[in-house]
Design an enzyme around this catalytic site. Structure first.
Site, PDB file in Angstrom:
ATOM      1  N   LYS A  26       0.862  -1.187   0.000  1.00 35.50           N
ATOM      2  CA  LYS A  26       0.000   0.000   0.000  1.00 35.50           C
ATOM      3  C   LYS A  26       0.889   1.225   0.000  1.00 35.50           C
ATOM      4  O   LYS A  26       2.006   1.182   0.496  1.00 35.50           O
ATOM      5  CB  LYS A  26      -0.861   0.008   1.272  1.00 35.50           C
ATOM      6  CG  LYS A  26      -2.099   0.853   1.144  1.00 35.50           C
ATOM      7  CD  LYS A  26      -3.240   0.059   0.542  1.00 35.50           C
ATOM      8  CE  LYS A  26      -4.430   0.915   0.224  1.00 35.50           C
ATOM      9  NZ  LYS A  26      -5.587   0.079  -0.166  1.00 35.50           N
ATOM     10  N   ASP A  81      -6.911   4.217  -4.678  1.00 41.15           N
ATOM     11  CA  ASP A  81      -7.598   4.077  -3.396  1.00 41.15           C
ATOM     12  C   ASP A  81      -8.249   5.448  -3.185  1.00 41.15           C
ATOM     13  O   ASP A  81      -8.436   6.186  -4.173  1.00 41.15           O
ATOM     14  CB  ASP A  81      -6.589   3.710  -2.284  1.00 41.15           C
ATOM     15  CG  ASP A  81      -7.250   3.252  -0.994  1.00 41.15           C
ATOM     16  OD1 ASP A  81      -7.653   2.090  -0.903  1.00 41.15           O
ATOM     17  OD2 ASP A  81      -7.396   4.079  -0.061  1.00 41.15           O
TER      18      ASP A  81
HETATM   19  O1  2IT Z   1      -8.057  -1.549  -0.774  1.00 43.19           O
HETATM   20  C1  2IT Z   1      -7.935  -2.070  -1.907  1.00 43.19           C
HETATM   21  O2  2IT Z   1      -8.038  -3.292  -2.063  1.00 43.19           O
HETATM   22  C2  2IT Z   1      -7.690  -1.201  -3.051  1.00 43.19           C
HETATM   23  N1  2IT Z   1      -7.586   0.010  -2.879  1.00 43.19           N
HETATM   24  C3  2IT Z   1      -7.495  -1.779  -4.411  1.00 43.19           C
HETATM   25  C4  2IT Z   1      -6.086  -2.207  -4.608  1.00 43.19           C
HETATM   26  C5  2IT Z   1      -5.733  -2.673  -5.992  1.00 43.19           C
HETATM   27  O3  2IT Z   1      -4.554  -3.013  -6.183  1.00 43.19           O
HETATM   28  O4  2IT Z   1      -6.598  -2.716  -6.869  1.00 43.19           O
END
Ligand code: 2IT
Length: 443
Positions: A125, A165
């Site tokens: 993340k 996100d």
């Molecule tokens: O919290 C999540 O799963 C997302 N923001 C999507 C992450 C993604 O790699 O699509």
């Protein structure tokens, strides 16, 4: 062997002040402790000590110049949490609330969520404390370019694949992708959530909301019920809320609330048709308020309040972490709400989770919202094969994946005919990561 409390205390001491991270670790540990303590191989390999330590944390300065010519400085991050199952995968969040603790909690959760999807993705993340609110398009582009000018050296289609996100949608992914391509001179699937015409996947914008409703559908069917005829409270008004509302309407449910940082809308007639499209307009305005909906459609607006005070059958938190607390949970239970499915990551406080899991059907974000990252995984597959699937094909795969996550939760969370979705999701997500870590040795 250390008991759960002394282990948690070690995590707290090693990561001082990171309360969101502590909360996420505690929640997972409480679920998996039984499985963990019964397996000497996990303990000997120090699986939990390694799982609670990100593989790599990158923090960097993001300088940029605003429209008035003033220099701005933000902080950028990428937490590469765990690569046991595949390249680090997870979103980028641009919001003033972003801290290392928030991104560590999200990266930790992402590791188990991605494991649940059945696809080969590790957890990561990232993001920045940059606030897109009130920024011009030009400012957003310059910020994204500066952010990627540092991030590019750490990511790659087989290394780390970021996505969107909160605060990062199609527009931001476009600017980030453009800068990556320019620096590396490579057109690759290094980001997901791309535009349809340049490597994106059909259904990716809808995937988190659609997947969440498919999961809710499974939980309802399990109780002999359907989406049709039920009333839903939804929070937030971004991409996730929009996808969930669209699918609930399609299946005959009625959504009566949406919310923003300013308060919530109660629309007793249901948020349907042009009102759903209007949510996209509101979001694109970059103002981060929902009140204009009330004027536009003559609905009620409750300033500074949350939608959980309304009597509904099912509540879907779709905004951000800890948006539903113990008082909200009590109100929902008193008002005969029978299901709460977290669509936001860690949408409920620990106290709320305890109350909800005791009194109604509750499911955690890492199971419910996994459809978003799952379709990101499908975007990666399509990019690798340099081919794109039809809408029906992607949707069918999303259906299969959400069904598989539901089965995993049932398998690991059911005893005496009752399913604890929190337990099932955490154990199901954990076992696959832990076994992969065992197989790959001490790395
Ligand atoms: O919290 C999540 O799963 C997302 N923001 C999507 C992450 C993604 O790699 O699509």
């Amino acid at each position: 062997m250390a008991d759960i409390n002394s282990f948690l205390n070690q995590v707290i001491t090693r990561n001082p002040g990171e309360k969101e991270f502590h909360q996420a670790v505690r929640e997972v540990l409480e679920s998996i402790w039984n499985v963990y303590s019964k397996n000497p191989r996990y303990r000997e390999a120090k699986i939990l000590e390694r799982l609670t330590e990100p593989e790599r944390v990158i923090m960097f300065r993001v300088p940029w110049v605003d429209d008035r010519g003033e220099v701005q400085v933000n902080r950028g991050y990428r937490v590469e949490f765990n690569s046991a199952l595949g390249p680090y995968k997870g979103g980028l969040r641009f919001h003033p609330s972003v801290t290392l603790s928030v991104l560590k909690f999200l990266g930790f959760e992402q590791t188990f969520k991605n494991s649940l999807t059945t696809l080969p993705m590790g957890g990561g993340k990232g993001g920045s404390d940059f606030s897109p609110k009130g920024k011009s398009d030009n400012e957003i582009m310059h910020f994204c370019q500066s952010f990627m000018t540092e991030l590019y050296r750490h990511i790659g289609p087989n290394t780390d694949v970021p996505a969107g996100d909160i605060g990062v949608g199609g527009r931001e992914i476009g600017y980030l992708f453009g800068q990556y391509k320019r620096i590396k001179n490579e057109f690759t699937g290094v980001l997901t959530g791309k535009g349809l015409g340049w490597g994106g996947s059909l259904i990716r914008p809808e995937a988190t909301g659609f997947g969440a409703v498919y999961f809710v559908q499974h939980m309802l069917n399990d109780l002999g019920k359907e989406v049709a005829g039920h009333t839903f409270a939804v929070s937030g008004f971004g991409n996730v809320a929009w996808g969930a509302i669209t699918k609930i309407n399609e299946l005959g449910g009625r959504v009566v609330t949406v919310s923003g940082p300013d308060g919530y809308i109660f629309d007793k007639d249901g948020i349907t048709g042009e009102k759903v499209d209007y949510l996209l307009e509101l979001r694109a305005s970059n103002n981060d308020v929902v009140e204009p909906y009330a004027q536009e459609f003559g609905a009620q607006f409750f300033a500074g309040k949350r939608p959980w005070e309304q009597a509904v059958d099912i509540a879907l938190p779709c905004a951000c972490e800890n948006e539903l607390n113990a008082d909200d949970a009590k109100l929902l239970v008193e008002n005969n709400c029978f299901m709460v499915a977290e669509v936001s990551n860690m949408g409920c406080t620990a106290e709320a989770v305890e109350l909800l899991n005791k009194n109604l059907v509750y499911a955690p974000g890492k199971a419910v919202n996994a459809g978003g990252v799952a379709v990101s995984g499908l975007e990666m597959s399509q990019n690798s094969t340099r081919y794109g699937w039809s809408r029906d094909e992607v949707d069918a795969r999303l259906h299969i994946i959400m069904g598989d996550i539901f089965k995993t939760c049932k398998k690991h969370g059911t005893s005496n005919g009752k399913t604890d979705y929190l337990l099932g999701a955490n154990v199901g997500g954990f076992v696959k990561v832990a076994d992969a870590m065992l197989a790959q040795g001490v790395v």
